[in-house]
Scaffold this motif. Structure first.
Motif, PDB file in Angstrom:
ATOM      1  N   GLY A 118     -82.249 -42.596 -47.037  1.00 19.80           N
ATOM      2  CA  GLY A 118     -81.435 -41.574 -46.390  1.00 19.80           C
ATOM      3  C   GLY A 118     -82.082 -40.200 -46.514  1.00 19.80           C
ATOM      4  N   LYS A 119     -81.330 -39.161 -46.176  1.00 24.13           N
ATOM      5  CA  LYS A 119     -81.856 -37.800 -46.225  1.00 24.13           C
ATOM      6  C   LYS A 119     -81.924 -37.309 -47.669  1.00 24.13           C
ATOM      7  CE  LYS A 119     -80.063 -36.281 -41.708  1.00 24.13           C
ATOM      8  NZ  LYS A 119     -79.156 -35.293 -41.035  1.00 24.13           N
ATOM      9  N   LEU A 120     -83.054 -36.763 -48.032  1.00 27.47           N
ATOM     10  CA  LEU A 120     -83.161 -36.149 -49.345  1.00 27.47           C
ATOM     11  C   LEU A 120     -82.328 -34.865 -49.370  1.00 27.47           C
ATOM     12  CD1 LEU A 120     -86.983 -36.586 -50.084  1.00 27.47           C
ATOM     13  CD2 LEU A 120     -85.082 -37.766 -51.199  1.00 27.47           C
ATOM     14  N   PRO A 121     -81.572 -34.641 -50.445  1.00 22.02           N
ATOM     15  CA  PRO A 121     -80.617 -33.521 -50.484  1.00 22.02           C
ATOM     16  C   PRO A 121     -81.264 -32.168 -50.782  1.00 22.02           C
ATOM     17  CG  PRO A 121     -80.527 -34.733 -52.533  1.00 22.02           C
ATOM     18  CD  PRO A 121     -81.483 -35.488 -51.657  1.00 22.02           C
ATOM     19  N   PHE A 122     -82.029 -31.664 -49.835  1.00 21.82           N
ATOM     20  CA  PHE A 122     -82.626 -30.333 -50.001  1.00 21.82           C
ATOM     21  C   PHE A 122     -81.557 -29.277 -49.700  1.00 21.82           C
ATOM     22  CE2 PHE A 122     -86.590 -32.716 -49.562  1.00 21.82           C
ATOM     23  CZ  PHE A 122     -87.375 -32.085 -50.522  1.00 21.82           C
ATOM     24  N   SER A 123     -80.879 -28.832 -50.740  1.00 18.37           N
ATOM     25  CA  SER A 123     -79.721 -27.951 -50.554  1.00 18.37           C
ATOM     26  C   SER A 123     -79.772 -26.666 -51.376  1.00 18.37           C
ATOM     27  CB  SER A 123     -78.439 -28.701 -50.909  1.00 18.37           C
ATOM     28  OG  SER A 123     -78.484 -29.132 -52.272  1.00 18.37           O
ATOM     29  N   VAL A 124     -80.785 -26.496 -52.227  1.00 16.34           N
ATOM     30  CA  VAL A 124     -80.846 -25.330 -53.103  1.00 16.34           C
ATOM     31  C   VAL A 124     -81.910 -24.365 -52.582  1.00 16.34           C
ATOM     32  CG1 VAL A 124     -81.230 -24.504 -55.453  1.00 16.34           C
ATOM     33  CG2 VAL A 124     -80.147 -26.735 -55.065  1.00 16.34           C
ATOM     34  N   GLN A 125     -81.483 -23.168 -52.235  1.00 18.34           N
ATOM     35  CA  GLN A 125     -82.403 -22.172 -51.677  1.00 18.34           C
ATOM     36  C   GLN A 125     -83.373 -21.665 -52.737  1.00 18.34           C
ATOM     37  OE1 GLN A 125     -80.538 -19.170 -49.247  1.00 18.34           O
ATOM     38  NE2 GLN A 125     -82.130 -17.652 -49.657  1.00 18.34           N
ATOM     39  N   ILE A 126     -84.639 -21.486 -52.322  1.00 19.19           N
ATOM     40  CA  ILE A 126     -85.664 -20.909 -53.198  1.00 19.19           C
ATOM     41  C   ILE A 126     -86.118 -19.595 -52.586  1.00 19.19           C
ATOM     42  CG2 ILE A 126     -87.889 -21.246 -54.324  1.00 19.19           C
ATOM     43  CD1 ILE A 126     -87.607 -24.226 -53.867  1.00 19.19           C
ATOM     44  N   CYS A 141     -92.938 -47.314 -50.400  1.00 23.38           N
ATOM     45  CA  CYS A 141     -92.175 -46.063 -50.441  1.00 23.38           C
ATOM     46  C   CYS A 141     -92.594 -45.213 -49.239  1.00 23.38           C
ATOM     47  CB  CYS A 141     -92.460 -45.321 -51.744  1.00 23.38           C
ATOM     48  SG  CYS A 141     -91.451 -43.834 -51.969  1.00 23.38           S
ATOM     49  N   GLU A 142     -91.654 -44.963 -48.348  1.00 22.68           N
ATOM     50  CA  GLU A 142     -91.942 -44.182 -47.139  1.00 22.68           C
ATOM     51  C   GLU A 142     -90.981 -43.005 -47.031  1.00 22.68           C
ATOM     52  OE1 GLU A 142     -91.839 -44.458 -42.238  1.00 22.68           O
ATOM     53  OE2 GLU A 142     -91.925 -46.312 -43.424  1.00 22.68           O
ATOM     54  N   VAL A 143     -91.551 -41.836 -46.792  1.00 25.18           N
ATOM     55  CA  VAL A 143     -90.761 -40.620 -46.570  1.00 25.18           C
ATOM     56  C   VAL A 143     -91.229 -40.001 -45.259  1.00 25.18           C
ATOM     57  CG1 VAL A 143     -90.159 -38.337 -47.433  1.00 25.18           C
ATOM     58  CG2 VAL A 143     -90.502 -40.225 -49.044  1.00 25.18           C
ATOM     59  N   ASP A 144     -90.282 -39.670 -44.389  1.00 30.55           N
ATOM     60  CA  ASP A 144     -90.604 -39.077 -43.093  1.00 30.55           C
ATOM     61  C   ASP A 144     -90.059 -37.658 -43.009  1.00 30.55           C
ATOM     62  OD1 ASP A 144     -91.578 -41.560 -42.586  1.00 30.55           O
ATOM     63  OD2 ASP A 144     -90.209 -42.037 -40.926  1.00 30.55           O
ATOM     64  N   LEU A 145     -90.856 -36.790 -42.414  1.00 31.67           N
ATOM     65  CA  LEU A 145     -90.410 -35.436 -42.108  1.00 31.67           C
ATOM     66  C   LEU A 145     -89.912 -35.447 -40.662  1.00 31.67           C
ATOM     67  CD1 LEU A 145     -90.310 -32.489 -43.208  1.00 31.67           C
ATOM     68  CD2 LEU A 145     -92.516 -32.146 -42.107  1.00 31.67           C
ATOM     69  N   VAL A 146     -88.634 -35.187 -40.456  1.00 35.35           N
ATOM     70  CA  VAL A 146     -88.013 -35.332 -39.139  1.00 35.35           C
ATOM     71  C   VAL A 146     -87.461 -33.995 -38.660  1.00 35.35           C
ATOM     72  CG1 VAL A 146     -86.256 -36.547 -37.798  1.00 35.35           C
ATOM     73  CG2 VAL A 146     -87.414 -37.714 -39.685  1.00 35.35           C
ATOM     74  N   ALA A 169     -85.960 -34.352 -44.593  1.00 35.38           N
ATOM     75  CA  ALA A 169     -86.839 -35.367 -45.163  1.00 35.38           C
ATOM     76  C   ALA A 169     -86.042 -36.647 -45.334  1.00 35.38           C
ATOM     77  CB  ALA A 169     -87.397 -34.901 -46.504  1.00 35.38           C
ATOM     78  N   HIS A 170     -86.490 -37.735 -44.688  1.00 30.64           N
ATOM     79  CA  HIS A 170     -85.791 -39.022 -44.728  1.00 30.64           C
ATOM     80  C   HIS A 170     -86.565 -40.008 -45.581  1.00 30.64           C
ATOM     81  CE1 HIS A 170     -82.898 -38.533 -41.196  1.00 30.64           C
ATOM     82  NE2 HIS A 170     -83.578 -37.401 -41.241  1.00 30.64           N
ATOM     83  N   VAL A 171     -85.890 -40.642 -46.514  1.00 25.89           N
ATOM     84  CA  VAL A 171     -86.482 -41.761 -47.249  1.00 25.89           C
ATOM     85  C   VAL A 171     -86.185 -43.008 -46.432  1.00 25.89           C
ATOM     86  CG1 VAL A 171     -86.512 -43.086 -49.383  1.00 25.89           C
ATOM     87  CG2 VAL A 171     -86.181 -40.604 -49.464  1.00 25.89           C
ATOM     88  N   VAL A 172     -87.238 -43.578 -45.847  1.00 25.46           N
ATOM     89  CA  VAL A 172     -87.068 -44.730 -44.950  1.00 25.46           C
ATOM     90  C   VAL A 172     -87.151 -46.032 -45.711  1.00 25.46           C
ATOM     91  CG1 VAL A 172     -88.018 -45.901 -42.912  1.00 25.46           C
ATOM     92  CG2 VAL A 172     -87.981 -43.393 -43.027  1.00 25.46           C
ATOM     93  N   ALA A 173     -88.053 -46.116 -46.695  1.00 29.24           N
ATOM     94  CA  ALA A 173     -88.203 -47.339 -47.493  1.00 29.24           C
ATOM     95  C   ALA A 173     -88.344 -46.947 -48.953  1.00 29.24           C
ATOM     96  CB  ALA A 173     -89.424 -48.130 -47.033  1.00 29.24           C
ATOM     97  N   ASN A 174     -87.639 -47.693 -49.806  1.00 27.66           N
ATOM     98  CA  ASN A 174     -87.634 -47.325 -51.218  1.00 27.66           C
ATOM     99  C   ASN A 174     -87.133 -48.502 -52.054  1.00 27.66           C
ATOM    100  OD1 ASN A 174     -87.858 -45.712 -53.508  1.00 27.66           O
ATOM    101  ND2 ASN A 174     -85.836 -44.787 -53.234  1.00 27.66           N
ATOM    102  N   ALA A 175     -87.715 -48.651 -53.225  1.00 26.78           N
ATOM    103  CA  ALA A 175     -87.195 -49.660 -54.149  1.00 26.78           C
ATOM    104  C   ALA A 175     -85.845 -49.181 -54.684  1.00 26.78           C
ATOM    105  CB  ALA A 175     -88.175 -49.870 -55.298  1.00 26.78           C
TER     106      ALA A 175
END
Length: 246
Positions: free
Chosen positions: A97-105, A145-150, A203-209
């Motif tokens: 699913g979507k990685l929770p990028f929610s904290v501003q830097i 392990c697959e991560v996509d930038l969408v 950022a989507h985690v498409v495949a993961n253990a």
């Protein structure tokens, strides 16, 4: 009458004439000089006054042209547009699913958080997007392990995608016979050209253990957008075309 008296009588008339002429001469000469000096000074002052009047008439109020550009944000460099987010620490992400990028830097300009999982681009043009996501190791064979930038359009449709795949084969050894012990680092450096404001980046985690975790905090996770240009015309390669299947 003596001879001296006669001579005095004879000199009286010429002396009177000479003294009168002398006085008249001195008066006229000095008076003329004084008049000349007076007229000269008057001319100087008149010239100065006239000159100052001319100068004053030719000088116009000085107005800074920038005062009329207060609303011209388009004149500023788009390189000032920037935004960065990270995932919260203490809450490692598992699954897909979507990685929770929610904290501003740091500060943001023309970029804002998109809900709790990404960035929203608030201007059109070419954007540079960078992703860093650190995942833990898992004890599993051939764990993919697959991560996509969408990049998603304002209507929710997918606009562009770039993928990162990491597969660690298990190695048989006496210490750890089926350990995929290598940690996974997904770093994606991408570009996208969007035609308008309102596009979002996730950022989507498409495949993961199932047991693999993605770490939070700025040290392990960042999603950054940097505006490069407002140009939208041209043959930009934004990743939205057809690609091979991995």
């Amino acid at each position: 009458m003596t001879e001296q008296d006669a001579k005095a009588k004879m000199r009286l008339a010429p002396d009177l004439i000479y003294r009168g002429a002398q006085g008249s001469l001195i008066t006229n000469v000095l008076g003329g000089i004084a008049n000349a000096i007076t007229m000269g000074l008057q001319g100087i002052f008149t010239g100065l006054t006239s000159g100052f009047s001319s100068i004053a008439g030719s000088v116009k109020p000085i107005v800074d042209g920038q005062l009329s550009l207060d609303s011209r944000i388009d004149l500023l460099s788009p390189l000032l547009d920037y935004g960065a987010v990270t995932m919260p620490d203490g809450q490692p992400f598992t699954g897909t699913g979507k990685l929770p990028f929610s904290v501003q830097i740091g500060p943001m300009r023309n970029v804002e958080k998109s809900g709790t999982d990404g960035l929203k681009l608030l201007d059109a043009g070419l954007w540079d997007i960078r992703l860093h996501a650190q995942a833990s190791w898992v004890a599993a064979q051939s764990a993919r392990c697959e991560v996509d930038l969408v990049v998603t359009a304002p209507d929710g449709s997918e606009f562009s995608r770039q993928s990162s795949i990491d597969v660690r084969e298990a190695t048989a050894n006496l210490v750890n016979p089926i350990s995929n012990s290598g940690e996974h680092v997904h770093t994606i450096v991408s570009t996208v050209v969007v035609p308008a404001a309102g596009y979002t980046v996730h950022a989507h985690v498409v495949a993961n253990a199932p047991t693999r975790r993605f770490y939070g905090g700025p040290r392990w996770s960042r999603l950054v957008a940097q505006h490069i240009s407002r140009e939208v015309n041209g043959n930009w390669a934004d990743g939205s075309g057809t690609s091979d299947t991995a």
